[in-house]
Write an enzyme that holds these catalytic residues in place. Structure first.
Site, PDB file in Angstrom:
ATOM      1  N   SER A 137       0.835  -1.203   0.000  1.00  0.00           N
ATOM      2  CA  SER A 137       0.000   0.000   0.000  1.00  0.00           C
ATOM      3  C   SER A 137       0.877   1.263   0.000  1.00  0.00           C
ATOM      4  CB  SER A 137      -0.963  -0.049   1.191  1.00  0.00           C
ATOM      5  OG  SER A 137      -2.021   0.847   1.025  1.00  0.00           O
ATOM      6  N   ASP A 175     -10.169  -5.242  -3.855  1.00  0.00           N
ATOM      7  CA  ASP A 175      -9.569  -4.231  -2.972  1.00  0.00           C
ATOM      8  C   ASP A 175     -10.434  -2.972  -2.929  1.00  0.00           C
ATOM      9  OD1 ASP A 175      -7.935  -2.336  -1.683  1.00  0.00           O
ATOM     10  OD2 ASP A 175      -6.103  -3.219  -2.474  1.00  0.00           O
ATOM     11  N   HIS A 182      -7.929  -5.711   0.443  1.00  0.00           N
ATOM     12  CA  HIS A 182      -6.670  -4.986   0.660  1.00  0.00           C
ATOM     13  C   HIS A 182      -5.881  -5.742   1.717  1.00  0.00           C
ATOM     14  CE1 HIS A 182      -4.173  -1.460   0.128  1.00  0.00           C
ATOM     15  NE2 HIS A 182      -4.164  -1.205   1.432  1.00  0.00           N
TER      16      HIS A 182
END
Length: 226
Positions: free
Chosen positions: A117, A171, A202
């Protein structure tokens, strides 16, 4: 600038290679460190894992709450999500850590840089701009800051470096198309990415962990033997 603090998962025996793994927003180096045994690497691999902690800073989209973050997020709009100044500041801090590893005797070509991320944003930023060649980069559930600047700012040092770009099709935080955009920007700029898509949100799933393990072994173990 003080060196970033980190969780240090030492190699069994002599260290012959290093994986530097950057966490996501609000996490810390402790978040991903438990993944090391799950990778099931050979006991004699000689791979040390460093999981740096991002500094604490106010995050605009979270009401200004202070948390560990590699940069501020002022809006969830993808084109302006990453605060570019903060990205560059954190990239410099991570590069300082890489520089220290190299000065301590680890060849840059025995280092993999990974990021999840927000951490992946930093990893991709450095991929294009580092002055030395890495063994590989893993960009997990992430996106790219200022993709329009990559051709202007990138050097050719890591053009052939393998890049594992992995993303979940479900996600809700960083949409799939953001990962796909990062992959295509890299490809069009002459880099060497491979795309890996998983039916997950995610997060990280078992198949991705297996693919990460294979990537690390191909880049750090098989290469060392050849």
């Amino acid at each position: 600038m003080a060196l970033l603090p980190f969780v240090d998962v030492k190699a069994q025996g002599d260290t012959r290679a290093v994986v530097v793994w950057l966490h996501g927003l609000g996490d810390s180096g402790h978040g991903f460190s438990p993944i090391v045994p799950e990778l099931r690497l050979p006991a004699d691999a000689g791979i040390r894992f460093l999981f740096p902690h991002a500094p604490e800073r106010p995050v605009t989209v979270n009401g200004g709450m202070r948390m560990r973050a590699w940069y501020d997020i002022k809006t969830m709009e993808l084109t302006s999500r990453a605060d570019e100044e903060g990205v560059r500041e954190s990239a410099a801090a991570v590069q300082q850590l890489l520089d220290k590893l190299i000065s301590d005797g680890i060849s840059s070509e025995r280092i993999i840089l990974a990021g999840f991320s927000q951490g992946g944003v930093i990893a991709l930023h450095l991929l294009a701009r580092l002055p030395y060649k890495l063994a590989g980069v893993m960009a997990l559930s992430t996106y790219m800051c200022a993709p329009e600047k990559i051709k202007e700012e990138a050097n050719s040092v890591n053009k052939s470096t393998p890049v594992l770009v992995a993303h979940g099709s479900q996600d809700p935080v960083v949409p799939l198309f953001a990962g796909q955009q990062a992959y295509h920007v890299l490809k069009n700029a002459g880099f060497n990415p491979s795309w890996h898509e998983y039916k997950m949100p995610h997060s990280v799933c078992a198949q991705e962990v297996a693919d990460i393990s294979s990537f690390i072994q191909r880049r750090l173990l098989i290469q060392a033997e050849s």
